[in-house]
Each structure stands twice: as structure tokens, then as C-alpha cells.
Design a protein around this motif. Structure first.
Motif, PDB file in Angstrom:
ATOM      1  N   LEU A  77     -48.186  31.167  -4.965  1.00 48.19           N
ATOM      2  CA  LEU A  77     -47.546  30.657  -3.765  1.00 48.19           C
ATOM      3  C   LEU A  77     -46.249  29.979  -4.196  1.00 48.19           C
ATOM      4  O   LEU A  77     -46.253  29.143  -5.096  1.00 48.19           O
ATOM      5  N   ILE A  78     -45.140  30.354  -3.543  1.00 47.71           N
ATOM      6  CA  ILE A  78     -43.832  29.789  -3.870  1.00 47.71           C
ATOM      7  C   ILE A  78     -43.324  29.008  -2.674  1.00 47.71           C
ATOM      8  O   ILE A  78     -43.114  29.564  -1.602  1.00 47.71           O
ATOM      9  N   SER A  79     -43.156  27.716  -2.851  1.00 46.75           N
ATOM     10  CA  SER A  79     -42.629  26.866  -1.789  1.00 46.75           C
ATOM     11  C   SER A  79     -41.118  26.761  -1.960  1.00 46.75           C
ATOM     12  O   SER A  79     -40.623  26.184  -2.920  1.00 46.75           O
ATOM     13  N   GLY A  80     -40.388  27.349  -1.018  1.00 49.45           N
ATOM     14  CA  GLY A  80     -38.929  27.362  -1.092  1.00 49.45           C
ATOM     15  C   GLY A  80     -38.403  28.776  -1.171  1.00 49.45           C
ATOM     16  O   GLY A  80     -38.666  29.484  -2.148  1.00 49.45           O
ATOM     17  N   GLY A  81     -37.658  29.189  -0.141  1.00 45.49           N
ATOM     18  CA  GLY A  81     -37.148  30.551  -0.075  1.00 45.49           C
ATOM     19  C   GLY A  81     -35.656  30.642  -0.287  1.00 45.49           C
ATOM     20  O   GLY A  81     -34.997  31.515   0.274  1.00 45.49           O
ATOM     21  N   GLY A  82     -35.124  29.733  -1.124  1.00 53.11           N
ATOM     22  CA  GLY A  82     -33.725  29.827  -1.513  1.00 53.11           C
ATOM     23  C   GLY A  82     -33.576  30.800  -2.670  1.00 53.11           C
ATOM     24  O   GLY A  82     -34.501  31.562  -2.988  1.00 53.11           O
ATOM     25  N   PRO A  83     -32.420  30.793  -3.341  1.00 50.72           N
ATOM     26  CA  PRO A  83     -32.201  31.743  -4.446  1.00 50.72           C
ATOM     27  C   PRO A  83     -33.257  31.666  -5.538  1.00 50.72           C
ATOM     28  O   PRO A  83     -33.708  32.698  -6.041  1.00 50.72           O
ATOM     29  N   VAL A  84     -33.663  30.456  -5.913  1.00 51.56           N
ATOM     30  CA  VAL A  84     -34.648  30.319  -7.002  1.00 51.56           C
ATOM     31  C   VAL A  84     -35.994  30.900  -6.593  1.00 51.56           C
ATOM     32  O   VAL A  84     -36.592  31.700  -7.305  1.00 51.56           O
ATOM     33  N   VAL A 126     -37.770  34.241  -8.213  1.00 51.99           N
ATOM     34  CA  VAL A 126     -39.098  34.162  -8.831  1.00 51.99           C
ATOM     35  C   VAL A 126     -40.022  35.199  -8.204  1.00 51.99           C
ATOM     36  O   VAL A 126     -40.724  35.939  -8.902  1.00 51.99           O
ATOM     37  N   ALA A 127     -40.023  35.266  -6.870  1.00 47.37           N
ATOM     38  CA  ALA A 127     -40.891  36.217  -6.170  1.00 47.37           C
ATOM     39  C   ALA A 127     -40.532  37.654  -6.523  1.00 47.37           C
ATOM     40  O   ALA A 127     -41.411  38.491  -6.752  1.00 47.37           O
ATOM     41  N   VAL A 132     -43.881  33.741  -0.437  1.00 48.20           N
ATOM     42  CA  VAL A 132     -42.787  32.771  -0.343  1.00 48.20           C
ATOM     43  C   VAL A 132     -42.850  32.073   1.018  1.00 48.20           C
ATOM     44  O   VAL A 132     -42.920  32.734   2.058  1.00 48.20           O
ATOM     45  N   VAL A 133     -42.807  30.750   0.996  1.00 44.48           N
ATOM     46  CA  VAL A 133     -42.816  29.947   2.218  1.00 44.48           C
ATOM     47  C   VAL A 133     -41.495  29.187   2.306  1.00 44.48           C
ATOM     48  O   VAL A 133     -41.126  28.464   1.377  1.00 44.48           O
ATOM     49  N   GLU A 134     -40.780  29.357   3.414  1.00 41.62           N
ATOM     50  CA  GLU A 134     -39.487  28.686   3.612  1.00 41.62           C
ATOM     51  C   GLU A 134     -39.422  28.123   5.027  1.00 41.62           C
ATOM     52  O   GLU A 134     -39.575  28.855   6.003  1.00 41.62           O
TER      53      GLU A 134
END
Length: 229
Positions: free
Chosen positions: A10-17, A21-22, A34-36
Motif C-alpha cells: 500500500l502506497i500512501s501518496g500519489g505524487g511523483p515518488v 514506486v508503484a 496507490v492512495v492519493e
């Protein structure tokens, strides 16, 4: 009862980083979600970072993203005689990374916010991280079971706070002014891309060529300017 999803990461943050990563994980066959919380189509995009330096461009090339970035770049310039940097406004870089992630089957949860997380070391399977995310428009909640969680949510990372991870940071006391706009100037080579101007009144001033004829000026407020304004 809320819906439950299982994913490797689970990736919190849908900016460039977070998107990179995703995308990188997807290339390796690792499932990521990805959660943004911000709707990128509505979020203000002015004043955000633009310059990509050589090592970043090399990394993007290794990820097969550089050609797409070059299609959207604002300008391309030599840096320190031998290397190259580019200017891409934040939203265009994000667009390239998001499109690449989607081509591999990913679908970011836009408008969703991480609410809580817990880790159960005694869990019988590998999905030891339990997180709850919420749709900010509908208030729908989803439980996400994952093997790992990545905090790509900026300097005030909620993941870091929820996980109880401390971070020693230093903050600048400078107050920065950044202006994006269509400007008239008699400065030589104003359209070449990048300049650093020394000014008696404003000290070091950043000058950057952006897209669609827009320029960027950036400088730190001096003590005298702070007192005045």
C-alpha cells in the motif's frame, strides 16, 4: 461492513515518488495500491518543483520513461558543461508516471485518504499491515491488508506519524517568493531556460523558462523585505 482489499504494497501518496514506486513494483510483478487524497485535476499546480537533474534522468531512462518525459519537457539545457537537466512542471511529470502505471494495470485511488494503520507481527499470513482508507467525497471506507506500506506522503508524512517513526528535520527560516507568469524583460537570453541572477535588492534570483511561454521567478525574502512587507 467495509470492503476489504489485499495487496502486496500500500502506497500512501500519489505524487511523483508514490507513482514511481508503484510503477517500478508493477514492472517486477509486485501488486501495489496507490492512495492519493488530492484530485490532481483540481489541485493548484503553480510554484511546484520543475528541474530534473542528470541522475534522475538516468533513472527515468532505466525505467523506460525518459522518452515520454522528453515529449513533455519545457526545455533541455547543459548543466556544468557536461551534463543535462530538464524543466518539467510537476503536473506533467506526474502525468507521465501515472499513465505508465496505468498501462501496467494500476489504478490509483484518487480522492482517498489513509485514516489509520496497524501492524500485527503475529498474523498467520504475510499481510501483517492493516490500513483503513476513506473516500473524501462519499465517506466510503475500505480496509486494506498489505505486506508492506510505503509513506510517499511528503514531509508531514501521516504514515510516519501513525507508525510512530520519529524524524529529525531542519527547517529553513527563509520565506520564499515564487512567481509563475508571462513576463516582459530585456534580460539577454531570457528564453534559454535557466539563469541565476545576483541582485542587490533581492540577492540570488532564480529564473526558469516554463511551458506555454510562462517564466518562473523565485527568491528568498531578505530581513529588510520581511520587515517592510
Amino acid at each position: 461492513m467495509s470492503q476489504q482489499i489485499k495487496t502486496d504494497v500500500l502506497i500512501s501518496g500519489g505524487g511523483p515518488v508514490g507513482l514511481l514506486v508503484a510503477y517500478g513494483l508493477a514492472r517486477q510483478g509486485v501488486k501495489a495500491l496507490v492512495v492519493e487524497q488530492h484530485d490532481k485535476d483540481k489541485q493548484a499546480m503553480y510554484g511546484r518543483a520543475t528541474t530534473l537533474y542528470p541522475r534522475t534522468l538516468e533513472m527515468l531512462d532505466q525505467l523506460d520513461l525518459l522518452d515520454d518525459m522528453n515529449q513533455r519537457r519545457t526545455c533541455h539545457l547543459s548543466w556544468m558543461a557536461y551534463h543535462v537537466s530538464t524543466h518539467n512542471r510537476h503536473k506533467y511529470s506526474e502525468g507521465v508516471f501515472r499513465d505508465a502505471y496505468k498501462r501496467l494495470g494500476g489504478e490509483p485511488y484518487i480522492g482517498w485518504k489513509l485514516e489509520s494503520l496497524s501492524v500485527d507481527p503475529a498474523s498467520e499470513d504475510d499481510y501483517k499491515v492493516t490500513s483503513h482508507i476513506r473516500n473524501l467525497e462519499t465517506n466510503e471506507t475500505v480496509t486494506v491488508k498489505s505486506k508492506y506500506i510505503v509513506g510517499a506522503d511528503g514531509g508531514h508524512s501521516l504514515v510516519r506519524r501513525l507508525a510512530g517513526i520519529t524524524s529529525e528535520v531542519e527547517q529553513t527560516e527563509s520565506k520564499w517568493i515564487r512567481i509563475d507568469g508571462r513576463l516582459k524583460t530585456n534580460m539577454p537570453d531570457a528564453d534559454l531556460g535557466f539563469a541565476s541572477i545576483e541582485s542587490k535588492s533581492h540577492r540570488n534570483v532564480l529564473w526558469v523558462q516554463l511551458d506555454h511561454g510562462v517564466k518562473r521567478i523565485g527568491f528568498a525574502m531578505t530581513k529588510q523585505m520581511m520587515a517592510k512587507y
